[in-house]
Design an enzyme around this catalytic site. Structure first.
Site, short mmCIF file in Angstrom:
data_model
loop_
_atom_site.label_atom_id
_atom_site.label_comp_id
_atom_site.label_asym_id
_atom_site.label_seq_id
_atom_site.Cartn_x
_atom_site.Cartn_y
_atom_site.Cartn_z
N ASP A 171 39.83 36.70 50.77
CA ASP A 171 39.88 35.82 51.93
C ASP A 171 39.37 36.52 53.19
OD1 ASP A 171 40.99 33.93 50.30
OD2 ASP A 171 42.98 33.95 51.21
N HIS A 218 42.44 30.65 44.55
CA HIS A 218 42.83 31.36 45.78
C HIS A 218 42.42 32.82 45.62
CE1 HIS A 218 44.78 28.36 48.27
NE2 HIS A 218 45.42 27.89 47.20
#
Length: 429
Positions: free
Chosen positions: A181, A144
């Site tokens: 992200d 992530h």
């Protein structure tokens, strides 16, 4: 390839197979600019972000989901089912672009990778967004945002040894936003637009592999420039340019405990500021002495409250701004004038949002202000109006799970009986 033209990207259809933050953030830009973004979700719950955070699990989805999925449509397809895969291929025939965010290899196993989709649509722009890219030794590794920041080296730069007396940094503070992200989403949006433009120019489709870790390395182009080009010191926070070592580019504490940011990069701005600081220095030191070190500038800034400094510096061309809280920024006249907070239409499923019955969701708006030729002002034309031109109108809320199944699938030639069979098989909801 869709019919109705809406906004500057009107007429473009994008299939969004992504979830959580990176991919949906990419397609949010396109949806706000008028593209028809069809969010293809698993019928067993859809995008996991629907259930994450405040109001998670409600029919309308969490506030996080709402914030990055407005102006989109939702279709549910079980892509592990042959009928679901077939329907995606039929959708791909009508699309201009596809964005997927699976771990490398998953799209191919499902039979929906670029090679499969370009067989049905040779002009398709296909973008794969992943943590470490489609090639390389880490391509199959789970991760992530925090992991991508760690492997890129960016996370190491958030430590400050000065705060620990030079004994090394025992704790790395995490940035309060997901940089990998969000930057990955920006790059994916760029890749989608580049692919669609290329198809219009060349008549051929394209494939773009976007790695979020690569994207972070690209953000550090200047950070690593000296080290790569001339064998300089390895980049560390203590030797970075504009990372707190220069007095003219820093943050200063004022008498009331607030902070002022100084970005006087050009010498003329720093000279202007130091002259004003000298005028109000209780120790009556000259501008040259004050400007020579961060400590001297900090000493003078600490003698007055933030608002007083801002009054004294107003209009003086010194590149100084207050450090606002997020709440203060959202309530500021700048944000209001720029239209950066929008309110969606009320959810169509009867859900009562935080604003109360009949109210939509207040959200950060699009940063892109579009002005078409002949229009008076682009400032009020931020969001694509459903069925009309792009303007600062009321955006649609994020779709309910499978909300547009009927509309989209009937447009592919399916019948009502076909839809009933698909529901019974669990291919759609």
């Amino acid at each position: 390839m869709s019919g109705k033209v809406v906004g500057v990207l009107g007429g473009l259809r994008v299939l969004d197979l992504t979830f959580y933050l990176p991919g949906p953030y990419a397609t949010l830009f396109l949806a706000d600019l008028g593209a028809e973004v069809i969010k293809v979700e698993n019928p067993a719950g859809g995008d996991p972000l629907r259930g994450l955070g405040p109001e998670g699990g409600s029919p309308a989805g969490s506030v996080f989901f709402q914030a990055i999925n407005r102006n989109k449509k939702s279709v549910t397809l079980d892509l592990k089912d042959p009928q679901g895969r077939d329907l995606l291929l039929r959708l791909a025939r009508t699309a201009d672009a596809v964005l997927e965010q699976y771990r490398p290899g998953v799209a191919k196993r499902l039979g929906i990778d670029y090679e499969a989709l370009r067989q049905v649509n040779p002009k398709l722009a296909y973008v794969s967004l992943s943590g470490y890219g489609q090639t390389g030794p880490r391509r199959h590794e789970a991760g992530h945002d925090i992991n991508y920041m760690a492997r890129s080296g960016l996370l190491s730069l958030f430590g400050d040894e000065e705060e620990t007396g030079g004994r090394g940094c025992p704790r790395l503070p995490l940035p309060p936003i997901q940089i990998a992200d969000l930057n990955g989403g920006n790059l994916a949006a760029l890749a989608l637009l580049a692919g669609m433009l290329s198809a219009r120019v060349t008549g051929q489709g394209s494939y773009v592999d976007v790695s979020m870790t690569d994207g972070l390395l690209a953000l550090m182009s200047m950070t690593a420039a000296n080290y790569l080009a001339a064998g300089g010191q390895p980049p560390e926070r203590s030797n970075l340019f504009l990372a707190g070592g220069e007095p003219f580019y820093n943050v200063y504490l004022t008498a009331d405990g607030r902070f002022l940011s100084v970005g006087a990069l050009e010498p003329k701005f720093w000279a202007n500021l130091c002259e004003i600081l000298a005028e109000h220095d209780p120790e009556e030191k000259g501008a040259g002495a004050i400007g020579a070190s961060r400590e001297e500038a900090a000493r003078v800034f600490a003698t007055k409250e933030s608002d007083e400094w801002l009054r004294l510096l107003d209009g003086r061309d010194v590149c100084v701004a207050p450090v606002l809280t997020v709440a203060e920024a959202l309530a500021s006249d700048l944000v209001a004038e720029r239209g950066m907070v929008v309110e969606t239409e009320p959810p169509g499923d009867g859900t009562v949002g935080r604003g109360g019955e009949g109210k939509g969701y207040r959200q950060i708006g699009s940063p892109l202000a579009v002005k078409r030729a002949g229009e008076p002002d682009g400032r009020e034309r931020k969001v694509a109006e459903p069925g009309g031109a792009a303007r600062h109108s009321t955006p649609r809320p994020a779709p309910g799970l499978g909300e547009h199944n009927r509309e989209v699938l009937l447009s592919l030639g399916l019948s009502e009986d076909n839809l009933k069979v698909l529901v019974a098989r669990g291919v759609i909801v």
